[in-house]
Motif scaffolding. Structure first.
Motif, short mmCIF file in Angstrom:
data_model
loop_
_atom_site.label_atom_id
_atom_site.label_comp_id
_atom_site.label_asym_id
_atom_site.label_seq_id
_atom_site.Cartn_x
_atom_site.Cartn_y
_atom_site.Cartn_z
N LEU A 62 49.64 66.01 49.55
CA LEU A 62 50.33 66.58 48.39
C LEU A 62 50.52 65.53 47.30
O LEU A 62 50.35 65.81 46.10
N ARG A 63 50.85 64.32 47.69
CA ARG A 63 51.08 63.26 46.70
C ARG A 63 49.78 62.80 46.07
O ARG A 63 49.74 62.52 44.87
N ASP A 64 48.72 62.76 46.86
CA ASP A 64 47.42 62.40 46.29
C ASP A 64 46.99 63.42 45.26
O ASP A 64 46.42 63.08 44.22
N LEU A 119 53.22 60.39 39.30
CA LEU A 119 53.57 61.51 40.17
C LEU A 119 54.26 62.62 39.38
O LEU A 119 53.96 63.81 39.55
N VAL A 120 55.17 62.24 38.50
CA VAL A 120 55.87 63.23 37.68
C VAL A 120 54.89 63.87 36.68
O VAL A 120 54.94 65.07 36.43
N GLY A 123 58.16 66.14 48.87
CA GLY A 123 59.21 65.28 49.43
C GLY A 123 59.57 64.10 48.57
O GLY A 123 59.95 63.04 49.08
N LEU A 124 59.50 64.27 47.25
CA LEU A 124 59.69 63.13 46.34
C LEU A 124 61.02 63.14 45.59
O LEU A 124 61.37 62.14 44.95
N LEU A 125 61.75 64.24 45.61
CA LEU A 125 62.97 64.30 44.81
C LEU A 125 63.99 63.24 45.22
O LEU A 125 64.71 62.72 44.38
N ASP A 178 67.09 69.10 55.65
CA ASP A 178 66.01 68.12 55.56
C ASP A 178 64.69 68.76 55.94
O ASP A 178 64.08 68.45 56.96
N ASP A 179 64.20 69.68 55.05
CA ASP A 179 62.94 70.36 55.33
C ASP A 179 61.75 69.41 55.24
O ASP A 179 60.74 69.58 55.90
N ASP A 180 61.88 68.37 54.37
CA ASP A 180 60.75 67.47 54.17
C ASP A 180 60.38 66.74 55.45
O ASP A 180 59.24 66.34 55.64
#
Length: 349
Positions: free
Chosen positions: A140-142, A177-178, A278-280, A127-129
């Protein structure tokens, strides 16, 4: 071995949140300084080579995603922390800033798995995220959402979003996001292809003889002995055409087999970007990519190339599918010539 690091930088304690102009300035300054690095001297004089970097600045600091080539993980982390600390100390405009977390989050083996021939459900891994801060993940998500605007070839429906279906499991934000991950993946894919070409030219050989490749070795392995420098250049031209077409409206299915393979590899690079954010585990990736395949490809015949055995190369003709023979990968399907450079013979001399 290649390592992907994430380093967090933060201003002095008590500093007010960075406004948009300040964030832009910090990003430009860090990018300029990192571009100047030709190499990093790690512990005991060990050389660590910086390969690529990305910078995301949020109101309370910055996140650097850095790809480096290092003999060992410990060297990569220590050398990166040292050079970032020195860089801040020597940059007057970053006075008071400090390096926080600086850790490897993915090795080349991890990247290879994520860039595999066909993306499947992510396996259970460490669990690196959880180690990323909320601010880092948000940044990162923005960045993914901002990048999504560049992908004009596909709307949210191409990723499975249906605004008229209240039970649809794919939200508009998930689709964006994708889309952003595809855009960022294309940037990295292009840089890595330039590096692959240099590796193949230096070795004067093929992918079957060169291990230090990032993109070309993601293509069907049965033809590795035919992937020389000229082929890699032609694949780069094809990928560039694909990048342009993805930024334009009115998508048309891949114009040749090589372009279908480039889009196939791009999906794997997009998965890497989603994983870094951290989205997968949060997104219904399988459903999204299934919908994308239906919109993006006329067929999935190119995937059969990955399933064939590496022996009996001539048996590929038995498939009877136009475009799958190696000689036909760059031949246009329904359009005129794609580019003069793609007409050059690409078998090694």
């Amino acid at each position: 071995m290649e390592y992907q690091l994430t380093a967090s930088l933060s201003p002095a304690s008590g500093t007010s949140d960075l406004d948009p102009l300040q964030r832009h300035g910090v990003a430009a300054l860090l990018d300029e300084q990192l571009d100047l690095l030709a190499g990093i001297e790690g512990p005991d004089g060990i050389e660590v080579e910086p390969l690529d970097h990305r910078i995301a600045v949020h109101p309370t600091g910055a996140v650097i995603t850095w790809l480096v080539d290092s003999p060992a993980l410990a060297f990569a982390e220590e050398a990166a922390r040292h050079v970032l600390t020195e860089m801040i100390a020597q940059t007057e405009l970053l006075e008071g800033w400090a390096v926080g977390r600086c850790e490897v989050i993915a090795t080349d083996d991890d990247l290879e798995a994520a860039l595999g021939a066909k993306i499947t459900e992510p396996e259970e891994e460490e669990d690196d995220d959880a180690e990323l801060t909320e601010e880092e993940i948000t940044a990162l998500r923005d960045e993914l959402l901002v990048s999504a605007a560049t992908l004009r070839a596909f709307g949210p429906e191409a990723f499975g979003h249906n605004p008229d279906d209240p039970e649809c499991v794919i939200s508009e934000e998930a689709a964006r996001l994708v889309a952003g991950a595809l855009v960022q993946g294309m940037e990295i894919l292009t840089d890595e292809l330039f590096a692959d070409i240099q590796e193949l030219e230096d070795a004067e050989g093929s992918a079957g003889e060169v291990e230090a490749l990032s993109v070309i070795n993601q293509l069907p392995l049965r033809y590795a002995d035919h992937y020389g420098a000229l082929f890699a250049k032609q694949f780069l031209v094809t990928t560039s055409i694909l990048g342009y077409r993805l930024s334009q409206p009115d998508w048309v299915a891949p114009l040749c087999t090589a372009e279908a393979l480039a889009l196939h590899v791009l999906k794997g690079e997009a998965a890497v970007q989603l994983d870094l954010a951290g989205l997968l585990d949060e997104l219904p990736i399988k459903e999204i990519l299934t919908a994308f395949d239906e919109h993006a490809f006329a067929d999935l015949d190119h995937e059969r190339l990955f399933d064939l055995a590496t022996e009996g190369e001539d048996d590929i003709d038995l498939l009877g599918t136009p475009g799958l023979d190696f000689d036909e990968w760059f031949l246009p399907r329904n359009a005129g010539p794609l580019h003069p450079y793609l007409a050059i013979e690409h078998f090694p001399e």
